[in-house]
Motif scaffolding. Structure first.
Motif, PDB file in Angstrom:
ATOM      1  N   ASP A   1       8.003  -1.736  13.046  1.00 36.06           N
ATOM      2  CA  ASP A   1       8.993  -1.436  14.085  1.00 36.06           C
ATOM      3  C   ASP A   1       8.352  -1.073  15.423  1.00 36.06           C
ATOM      4  O   ASP A   1       9.040  -0.990  16.431  1.00 36.06           O
ATOM      5  CB  ASP A   1       9.920  -0.310  13.607  1.00 36.06           C
ATOM      6  CG  ASP A   1      10.799  -0.785  12.468  1.00 36.06           C
ATOM      7  OD1 ASP A   1      11.498  -1.789  12.636  1.00 36.06           O
ATOM      8  OD2 ASP A   1      10.750  -0.166  11.376  1.00 36.06           O
ATOM      9  N   LYS A   2       7.042  -0.827  15.439  1.00 34.93           N
ATOM     10  CA  LYS A   2       6.333  -0.626  16.710  1.00 34.93           C
ATOM     11  C   LYS A   2       5.741  -1.948  17.207  1.00 34.93           C
ATOM     12  O   LYS A   2       5.732  -2.233  18.404  1.00 34.93           O
ATOM     13  CB  LYS A   2       5.171   0.376  16.545  1.00 34.93           C
ATOM     14  CG  LYS A   2       5.569   1.814  16.249  1.00 34.93           C
ATOM     15  CD  LYS A   2       4.409   2.809  16.473  1.00 34.93           C
ATOM     16  CE  LYS A   2       3.175   2.527  15.648  1.00 34.93           C
ATOM     17  NZ  LYS A   2       2.115   3.548  15.828  1.00 34.93           N
TER      18      LYS A   2
ATOM     19  N   ASP B   1      -0.563   7.644  16.238  1.00 35.31           N
ATOM     20  CA  ASP B   1       0.704   6.975  15.923  1.00 35.31           C
ATOM     21  C   ASP B   1       1.480   6.749  17.224  1.00 35.31           C
ATOM     22  O   ASP B   1       1.470   5.646  17.769  1.00 35.31           O
ATOM     23  CB  ASP B   1       1.511   7.804  14.915  1.00 35.31           C
ATOM     24  CG  ASP B   1       2.784   7.101  14.462  1.00 35.31           C
ATOM     25  OD1 ASP B   1       3.096   6.019  14.992  1.00 35.31           O
ATOM     26  OD2 ASP B   1       3.492   7.625  13.574  1.00 35.31           O
TER      27      ASP B   1
ATOM     28  N   GLY C   1       2.343   2.479   8.248  1.00 33.64           N
ATOM     29  CA  GLY C   1       3.381   3.492   8.137  1.00 33.64           C
ATOM     30  C   GLY C   1       4.745   2.847   8.289  1.00 33.64           C
ATOM     31  O   GLY C   1       4.861   1.617   8.353  1.00 33.64           O
ATOM     32  N   CYS C   2       5.776   3.664   8.348  1.00 30.91           N
ATOM     33  CA  CYS C   2       7.130   3.101   8.432  1.00 30.91           C
ATOM     34  C   CYS C   2       8.079   4.125   8.998  1.00 30.91           C
ATOM     35  O   CYS C   2       7.780   5.313   9.066  1.00 30.91           O
ATOM     36  CB  CYS C   2       7.600   2.685   7.039  1.00 30.91           C
ATOM     37  SG  CYS C   2       7.747   4.057   5.885  1.00 30.91           S
TER      38      CYS C   2
ATOM     39  N   LEU D   1       4.166   4.106   2.973  1.00 32.98           N
ATOM     40  CA  LEU D   1       5.312   3.185   2.912  1.00 32.98           C
ATOM     41  C   LEU D   1       6.340   3.713   1.917  1.00 32.98           C
ATOM     42  O   LEU D   1       6.514   3.168   0.824  1.00 32.98           O
ATOM     43  CB  LEU D   1       4.844   1.778   2.531  1.00 32.98           C
ATOM     44  CG  LEU D   1       3.949   1.087   3.560  1.00 32.98           C
ATOM     45  CD1 LEU D   1       3.467  -0.274   3.047  1.00 32.98           C
ATOM     46  CD2 LEU D   1       4.674   0.910   4.898  1.00 32.98           C
TER      47      LEU D   1
ATOM     48  N   ALA E   1       6.135  -4.840   4.916  1.00 33.51           N
ATOM     49  CA  ALA E   1       4.876  -4.161   5.258  1.00 33.51           C
ATOM     50  C   ALA E   1       3.928  -4.162   4.060  1.00 33.51           C
ATOM     51  O   ALA E   1       2.712  -4.370   4.210  1.00 33.51           O
ATOM     52  CB  ALA E   1       5.165  -2.729   5.711  1.00 33.51           C
TER      53      ALA E   1
ATOM     54  N   LYS F   1       3.049   0.214  12.386  1.00 31.68           N
ATOM     55  CA  LYS F   1       4.424   0.113  11.861  1.00 31.68           C
ATOM     56  C   LYS F   1       5.038  -1.176  12.385  1.00 31.68           C
ATOM     57  O   LYS F   1       4.930  -1.478  13.577  1.00 31.68           O
ATOM     58  CB  LYS F   1       5.281   1.289  12.347  1.00 31.68           C
ATOM     59  CG  LYS F   1       4.847   2.637  11.821  1.00 31.68           C
ATOM     60  CD  LYS F   1       5.706   3.745  12.431  1.00 31.68           C
ATOM     61  CE  LYS F   1       5.247   5.104  11.951  1.00 31.68           C
ATOM     62  NZ  LYS F   1       5.813   6.198  12.768  1.00 31.68           N
TER      63      LYS F   1
ATOM     64  N   THR G   1      12.217  -3.867   5.040  1.00 29.70           N
ATOM     65  CA  THR G   1      11.055  -3.578   5.892  1.00 29.70           C
ATOM     66  C   THR G   1       9.861  -3.113   5.059  1.00 29.70           C
ATOM     67  O   THR G   1       8.721  -3.524   5.316  1.00 29.70           O
ATOM     68  CB  THR G   1      11.392  -2.463   6.913  1.00 29.70           C
ATOM     69  OG1 THR G   1      12.508  -2.865   7.685  1.00 29.70           O
ATOM     70  CG2 THR G   1      10.213  -2.199   7.830  1.00 29.70           C
TER      71      THR G   1
END
Ligand code: MG
Length: 366
Positions: A281-282, A257, A306-307, A330, A318, A279, A314
């Motif tokens: 956000d990544k 991760d 993932g989240c 999630l 996803a 993710k 969001t």
């Protein structure tokens, strides 16, 4: 024709004024920092908190609103404020661009903004939502996916006292697979409490919490005996050689991760891990996530979406691409008490994608 030329032409000839269509109104953009309140205080090896601030981004054009959200990750020195400033710094570029050319827009956005992956993700999600709404199709269909292939999501049990942990496990009754944060001094007490009330399979996340390779091997083998299916990021992200050694000494898969943020990282870590955690956000949004999924598959690695703690904006975004991955984690929207939207739902753990166009969000509060 821009507005000034149109005015000139209009002034020159009443006949042309009647014939010339008015210029399309520019899209309006809105950013808003939204405070999401956690149902329970959330503790990992990195932090403990009772709320999270995420950045909402709205792209309004042609009577439709594309909605995006970014949950800035503190580890990468992002905050809701820096995300907001990043979007505002390119507002002019976004307002003058054609949303149908969203891949080109996103390429320019990524070139212009250093870092700020949550802000990029908010823009990416909002443009995808707008385009799919305009086409009148759910986003997963736009991507050519089958909603029936959406996986089961884990439900996270935050670290707490044994009594509260037991209570949380009982509250998580509808979810068939639990995710547990490990890598803290309390691991034994936490696992004992959980196994006192459930036999469900567990997926674990150490968040870089094991201090050295020997401890990681000892803990992972102990956790395997307690029914762990796999574990995320046992060692700090930079400990690549140690991680390779750990992988050779344990049986369950190890997912990267913090050691793997975007597709370009995968070739560098593929010899030390069995899978990757993706993710939005990544990666900076859906396009980056799709690229990461394809790259991981090309390296014969497992994929998990993932989240961060975030709202249904969001999580639903996803979920729209979740038919492509092996596992899903999630549940960020399930952990908050004031989700402004509903979108993806969970039935017996399975992600149920909305049939409405775009992300398929419905406003529920605020
Ligand atoms: Mg993780």
């Amino acid at each position: 024709m821009n507005r000034r030329n149109w005015m000139k032409v209009a002034g020159a000839s009443p006949a042309l004024l009647a014939a010339a269509p008015p210029p399309p109104p520019q899209p309006s953009l809105e950013t808003e920092i939204v405070r999401l309140k956690l149902k329970h205080t959330w503790t990992t090896t990195m932090s403990s908190s009772e709320f999270r601030d995420t950045l909402y981004f709205r792209y309004n054009s042609g009577g439709l609103t594309g909605r995006g959200e970014g949950a800035p990750i503190v580890r990468y020195k992002e905050s809701a404020e820096t995300a907001k400033r990043a979007i505002e710094s390119i507002a002019g570029m976004l307002q003058s661009a054609d949303p149908w050319k969203y891949r080109k827009i996103l390429r320019d956005v990524f070139a212009k903004i250093p870092g700020e992956w949550a802000a990029k993700s908010a823009i990416d999600i909002a443009l995808h939502d707008w385009v799919a709404q305009k086409l009148g199709t759910p986003l997963y269909k736009y991507f050519g996916l089958d909603a029936a292939d959406a996986p089961i999501t884990t439900f996270s049990i935050g670290i707490d006292t044994p009594e509260i942990t037991k209570q949380k496990v009982l509250e998580a009754e509808p979810y068939p697979v639990l995710k547990i944060k490990v890598g803290l001094d309390k691991d034994e007490a936490t696992l004992e409490a959980i196994r006192g009330v459930t036999k469900k399979p567990l997926r674990l996340d150490a968040n870089e919490g094991f201090k050295n390779k020997e401890e990681a091997v000892r803990k992972i083998n102990w956790l395997e005996g307690l029914g762990a299916q796999f574990i995320e990021q046992p060692l700090p992200a930079h400990m690549h050689e140690e991680q390779k050694w750990v992988r050779s000494k344990v049986h369950i898969p190890i997912l990267a991760d913090e050691a793997c943020l975007r597709a370009e990282d995968i070739p560098k870590i593929a010899d030390a891990y069995d899978g990757v955690v993706i993710k939005l956000d990544k990666t900076g949004g859906l396009l980056g996530a799709l690229q990461m999924i394809d790259t991981a598959k090309a390296h014969k690695m497992k994929t998990m979406l993932g989240c961060m703690v975030s709202s249904s904006v969001t999580i639903t975004a996803a979920a729209q691409i979740s038919p492509l991955v092996d596992f899903a984690d999630l549940d960020g929207n399930l952990l908050i008490a004031n989700d402004p939207f509903s979108g993806v739902r969970v039935q017996q753990g399975k992600l149920i994608l909305p049939e409405r166009p775009g992300l398929g969000l419905v406003k529920v509060s605020g």
